[in-house]
Design an enzyme around this catalytic site. Structure first.
Site, mmCIF file in Angstrom:
data_model
loop_
_atom_site.group_PDB
_atom_site.id
_atom_site.type_symbol
_atom_site.label_atom_id
_atom_site.label_comp_id
_atom_site.label_asym_id
_atom_site.label_seq_id
_atom_site.Cartn_x
_atom_site.Cartn_y
_atom_site.Cartn_z
ATOM 1 C CB SER A 153 -0.979 0.085 1.079
ATOM 2 O OG SER A 153 -1.903 0.871 1.006
ATOM 3 C CG ASP A 251 -6.598 -2.090 -4.158
ATOM 4 O OD1 ASP A 251 -7.436 -1.147 -3.749
ATOM 5 O OD2 ASP A 251 -5.412 -2.254 -4.198
ATOM 6 C CG HIS A 281 -5.847 -1.701 -0.493
ATOM 7 N ND1 HIS A 281 -5.065 -1.450 -1.455
ATOM 8 C CD2 HIS A 281 -5.432 -1.271 0.703
ATOM 9 C CE1 HIS A 281 -4.112 -0.681 -0.690
ATOM 10 N NE2 HIS A 281 -4.373 -0.573 0.594
#
Length: 322
Positions: A153, A251, A281
């Site tokens: 991320s 995501d 995600h």
């Protein structure tokens, strides 16, 4: 395909966003309360806390040695958390799995968090630790071969930015970059990527939440058009390390990660994009207990060890652990 049923069960229990202001302190405390007890964590040969002395200052790190060996490849890991969440503890299980499946000595970086330290503080810490790892190679047991970087991320943002910064500085020791569902474009126009619309709601990370989550990192006026803020904006990606970009089907950030992989390939970089169907995600951190998603760690090991002999094995003892 639809979201994995085990993920769907968890998503169904989450409260809907209510639009209230984010409180970093409360959110960090909530994360800390979810950290696994030490006795439940994957055992490794040793896990030790240390301090990396860098030009950006002293940076806490945690060093994971998978098995006893004469020397290791090094993997420097940057945790995720929208630049203001996450810690050595919240992502300890990720670092352990990376060490086990790659056979590399993993150095997890406790970089400074926004809003207390906005851009470029975290980036400087991460880059500083990579340089420190190379300088301390003999004491770390580095075999002088792989010096890889990985992150999930916002940590994936740091991976791309560190790789670019190292290239610009003429520091050519980084051999691989691994980006798990990276956040590479901090211009959060919902129409910029189809996945922003396709996965806007109901999958954990929501498109409407991206701007407020990442606003802390930009609090000092950082420009999302700056390639060190949004690495996908970099014009010339040639000469960067070989890349593995892992994305999740459900995501909002899926398409920017995959586009970055294509840009790397077009620039002559050896780049592989691997999409995990049914995933959302954060699946590497939150759902790696599901075998098909744990596969991301195994894929990372295969990527780092292609053509080499790894130190992957079964550890029987736990060293000094935090």
């Amino acid at each position: 395909m639809t979201i994995h049923p085990e993920i769907a069960k968890i998503l169904a229990t989450l409260p809907a966003p209510d639009g209230s202001p984010l409180n970093p302190g409360d959110m960090r405390a909530g994360e800390a309360a979810q950290v696994q007890p030490l006795e439940d964590r994957l055992p490794l040969h040793s896990v030790e806390d240390a301090t990396a002395v860098t030009p950006a200052g002293e940076v806490p790190v945690r060093i994971y040695t998978p098995v006893e060996a004469d020397a290791y490849g090094i993997l420097v890991y940057f945790h995720g958390g929208a630049f203001f969440l996450g810690s050595l503890d919240t992502h300890d299980h990720v670092a352990r799995a990376l060490a086990k499946e790659t056979g590399h000595k993993v150095i997890s970086v406790g970089y400074r968090l926004a809003p207390e330290a906005a851009f470029p503080a975290g980036l400087e810490d991460c880059y500083g630790v990579v340089r420190w790892a190379a300088e301390q190679g003999s004491s770390l047991g580095w075999n002088g071969k792989n010096l890889a970087i990985a992150g999930d991320s916002s940590g994936g943002n740091f991976v791309a930015a560190v790789a670019a910064k190292a290239h610009d500085d003429g520091f050519n020791r980084i051999t691989h970059q691994v980006l798990f569902y990276p956040s590479l474009d901090l211009d959060f126009d919902a129409d910029r990527y189809p996945s922003m619309r396709e996965n806007a709601e109901g999958y954990g990370l929501e498109t409407a939440g991206l701007a407020p989550f990442n606003s802390f990192y930009l609090e000092n006026g950082a420009d999302p058009a700056d390639p060190f803020v949004s690495p996908i904006k970099r014009g010339d990606l040639s000469g960067l390390p070989a890349a593995l970009v892992i994305t999740a089907e459900h995501d909002p950030l899926r398409d920017e990660g995959e586009l970055y992989g294509r840009h790397l390939s077009a620039a002559g970089v050896d780049a592989t994009v691997s999409r995990y169907e049914g995933a959302n995600h954060g699946f590497v951190q939150n759902f790696a207990w599901i075998p098909e998603f744990y596969r991301a760690f195994e894929e990372t090991g295969e990527f780092l060890n292609a053509g080499t002999v790894s130190n992957k094995g079964t550890a029987s003892t736990e060293g000094t652990a935090p």
